[in-house]
Design a protein around this motif. Structure first.
Motif, mmCIF file in Angstrom:
data_model
loop_
_atom_site.group_PDB
_atom_site.id
_atom_site.type_symbol
_atom_site.label_atom_id
_atom_site.label_comp_id
_atom_site.label_asym_id
_atom_site.label_seq_id
_atom_site.Cartn_x
_atom_site.Cartn_y
_atom_site.Cartn_z
ATOM 1 N N GLU A 71 0.827 -1.236 0.317
ATOM 2 C CA GLU A 71 -0.103 -0.126 0.043
ATOM 3 C C GLU A 71 0.682 1.178 0.105
ATOM 4 O O GLU A 71 0.639 2.315 -0.696
ATOM 5 N N THR A 72 1.914 1.181 0.680
ATOM 6 C CA THR A 72 2.792 2.368 0.622
ATOM 7 C C THR A 72 3.640 2.463 -0.571
ATOM 8 O O THR A 72 3.628 3.831 -1.101
ATOM 9 N N ALA A 73 3.843 1.526 -1.357
ATOM 10 C CA ALA A 73 4.459 1.658 -2.502
ATOM 11 C C ALA A 73 3.231 2.192 -3.664
ATOM 12 O O ALA A 73 3.569 2.843 -4.383
ATOM 13 N N ALA A 74 2.118 1.946 -3.330
ATOM 14 C CA ALA A 74 0.947 2.132 -4.399
ATOM 15 C C ALA A 74 0.768 3.724 -3.988
ATOM 16 O O ALA A 74 0.617 4.399 -5.227
ATOM 17 N N ILE A 75 0.769 4.341 -2.686
ATOM 18 C CA ILE A 75 0.781 5.515 -2.614
ATOM 19 C C ILE A 75 1.885 6.412 -3.239
ATOM 20 O O ILE A 75 1.725 7.542 -3.767
#
Length: 139
Positions: free
Chosen positions: A127-131
Motif C-alpha cells: 500500500e505504501t508503494a502504491a501511494i
C-alpha cells in the motif's frame, strides 16, 4: 472556479477514474479478499464526505460518482497502468483548463488512497508503494 460543465465527458470520466483508481491501486497493493469490502467502503465513505463537506464546488461535483471504472477481476498491473494514465491525463487537463483546481485534485486523489490504506488499520508495504506511485503520477 471550475465545474463539470467546463470539461468534456471523457475528461470528466478520466478525472473520476484517477481518483477512484488511486483507492483501487492501494487496495490491490495488498490484495486480501476479506479487506476488499472494507476498502471499497472506505472509497465510498471518503467520496461521500467530500461531496458533502468540501469547500470546492469542483471537488464536490467530482466526488459525486458511482463505480470505480475497474472490474472486480482487474489485475494489479491493469489498475496501476490505467490509474497512472488517468492521473497524468487529469493533471494535464486541469493544468490547461483549471489550474486553480490542480492542488485540490491532487489532495482528493491522495486522501482517497490514504483512506483505503488506513481502512484496516495497519498500512502494508504494498500500500505504501502504491501511494508512492500515485504521488509520482500526480507530479
Amino acid at each position: 472556479m471550475a465545474t463539470k460543465a467546463d470539461f468534456t465527458e471523457d475528461e470528466w470520466e478520466t478525472m473520476q477514474k484517477g481518483v477512484t483508481g488511486a483507492g483501487m491501486l492501494v487496495s490491490v497493493g495488498d490484495r486480501d479478499f476479506t479487506d476488499s469490502f472494507g476498502e471499497a467502503s472506505a472509497i465510498a465513505k471518503h467520496l461521500a464526505e467530500q461531496r458533502e463537506q468540501n469547500e470546492s464546488q469542483f471537488i464536490r461535483e467530482l466526488a459525486a460518482m458511482r463505480g470505480t471504472g475497474f472490474g472486480l477481476t482487474a489485475s494489479q498491473q491493469e489498475v496501476q497502468a490505467e490509474t497512472v494514465e488517468a492521473l497524468g491525463s487529469a493533471i494535464a487537463t486541469l493544468t490547461a483548463k483549471a489550474p486553480d483546481e490542480v492542488d485540490a485534485y491532487r489532495r482528493l486523489a491522495l486522501e482517497t488512497a490514504e483512506a483505503v490504506a488506513e481502512a484496516k488499520g495497519e498500512v502494508a508495504p504494498g500500500e505504501t508503494a502504491a501511494i508512492a506511485a500515485i504521488r509520482e503520477a500526480l507530479g
